[in-house]
Design a protein around this motif. Structure first.
Motif, short mmCIF file in Angstrom:
data_model
loop_
_atom_site.label_atom_id
_atom_site.label_comp_id
_atom_site.label_asym_id
_atom_site.label_seq_id
_atom_site.Cartn_x
_atom_site.Cartn_y
_atom_site.Cartn_z
N LEU A 69 0.83 -1.20 0.00
CA LEU A 69 0.00 0.00 0.00
C LEU A 69 0.86 1.26 0.00
CD1 LEU A 69 -2.97 -1.02 2.35
CD2 LEU A 69 -2.96 -0.87 -0.15
N TYR A 70 1.92 1.21 -0.81
CA TYR A 70 2.80 2.36 -0.96
C TYR A 70 2.22 3.32 -2.00
CZ TYR A 70 4.39 -0.48 -4.94
OH TYR A 70 4.43 -1.24 -6.09
N ASN A 71 2.68 4.55 -1.96
CA ASN A 71 2.23 5.56 -2.92
C ASN A 71 2.56 5.10 -4.33
OD1 ASN A 71 1.60 7.03 -0.65
ND2 ASN A 71 3.37 8.38 -0.79
N GLY A 72 1.56 5.05 -5.20
CA GLY A 72 1.75 4.60 -6.57
C GLY A 72 1.41 3.15 -6.81
N GLU A 73 1.19 2.38 -5.75
CA GLU A 73 0.87 0.96 -5.92
C GLU A 73 -0.48 0.78 -6.63
OE1 GLU A 73 0.16 -3.13 -3.27
OE2 GLU A 73 0.99 -1.33 -2.33
N LYS A 74 -0.57 -0.21 -7.49
CA LYS A 74 -1.82 -0.55 -8.16
C LYS A 74 -2.62 -1.48 -7.25
CE LYS A 74 -2.49 0.27 -12.08
NZ LYS A 74 -3.15 1.42 -12.76
#
Length: 327
Positions: A69-74
């Motif tokens: 759930l990192y920034n940019g994760e799909k």
């Protein structure tokens, strides 16, 4: 862009319920990292069942700092509408770790490319008020002057008002000004999403939320405020030299004033919050011998639907169809 045809807020309710159920096992155990990880793992697995093409705009941090759930994760199945996603698996990790009230699990969604990306900004100064006070608020005005104006449009005496403020050293001046005005103060150590929602919720005793909290939390709050009604004005408010320098390097003007409509530029919004530790905002997770009960706020922007849902979960049957671990 494909438009959602179903109420994704109800799907998000299952996501925040899973995160709350998993993290609630860590209530009061003094380990905020493990409580947060339990929520993140459960939330990520739940997202995999959603028919969306989602991208995390507000997550747990950059990829090298947050493996999930990192920034940019799909997120999602990759099929369905393109959505910007904001998550806070545990808003109030310290509240959870030390058994304090109002830890919640939160998710918000908006159509692709409509959600404000905080970039290098960590902190944001916010003022959240009911709809009636929208046109008179000023983010730079002293708190005592602002409260007198807000009280007038709300038809209250100042000493009848309650103001939500995070109990932080940076707020010493604001707290002094609020007390000088004569208003009551609700001090919380953490949880400014909760404070923002309470300020615009007619069921709450809170009239105003003010002070500096997280920028990501400001974006999540803006989603809920657009659905529930009310107003937010905000400015980026860097608290660290490195943060300030990063904003300067990125060419971001910290003098700009944002509204909730600047932070999320759509009415097609979805929001869910589930209580973890319980408190004045949402009930917490309560476990029984066979399962648990959760309390969730679920909202959809296009219809204005706001649902307060109590759900009883039977772990024996739930585990037969769910890939999320709850114990």
């Amino acid at each position: 862009m494909e438009a959602p045809t179903r109420n994704l807020a109800l799907d998000l309710a299952r996501v925040t319920e899973a995160a709350a159920l998993s993290s609630a096992r860590w209530l009061g155990r003094g380990d905020k990292e493990s409580g947060d990880k339990a929520a993140v793992d459960a939330m990520r697995k739940s997202f995999s069942t959603l028919e969306i093409d989602g991208r995390v705009i507000i997550g747990e941090g950059e990829k090298d700092e947050a493996p999930m759930l990192y920034n940019g994760e799909k997120v999602g199945s990759g099929n369905g509408p393109g959505m910007d996603v904001a998550v806070d698996p545990v808003e109030g990790t310290r509240l959870l770790a030390y058994g304090r009230p109002n830890a919640i699990s939160v998710v918000g969604m908006a159509p692709k490319n409509t959600m404000f990306n905080p970039g290098p900004s960590f902190y944001m100064k916010k003022l959240v008020v009911p709809e009636a006070a929208r046109d008179i608020v000023d983010i730079d005005a002293p708190a005592d002057e602002m409260l007198k104006k807000i009280a007038k449009v709300l038809g209250k005496d100042v000493d009848d008002m309650t103001v939500f403020v995070l109990d932080k050293p940076r707020h010493a001046k604001i707290i002094e000004e609020i007390r000088r005005a004569g208003a009551r103060i609700l001090l919380h150590t953490d949880g400014d999403i909760t404070g923002s929602l309470m300020a615009v919720n007619p069921k709450s005793d809170v009239d105003v939320m003010m002070g500096t909290g997280g920028t990501p939390e400001g974006v999540l709050s803006a989603i809920a405020i657009r659905i529930m009604g009310g107003a937010m004005i905000a400015k980026l408010d860097p608290q660290l030299v490195d943060e300030k320098n990063s904003l300067i390097d990125a060419g971001i003007d910290t003098r700009r004033v944002y509204t909730e409509k600047d932070l999320v530029k759509s009415d097609d919004l979805y929001f869910s919050a589930t209580g973890i530790s319980g408190g004045s905002f949402l009930g917490g997770v309560s476990f029984s011998g066979y399962g648990a009960t959760t309390h969730t706020l679920s909202m959809r922007g296009l219809t204005g639907s706001i649902r307060y849902m109590e759900a009883v979960h039977n772990f024996e049957t739930l585990m037969k169809v769910s890939n999320v671990k709850y114990d």
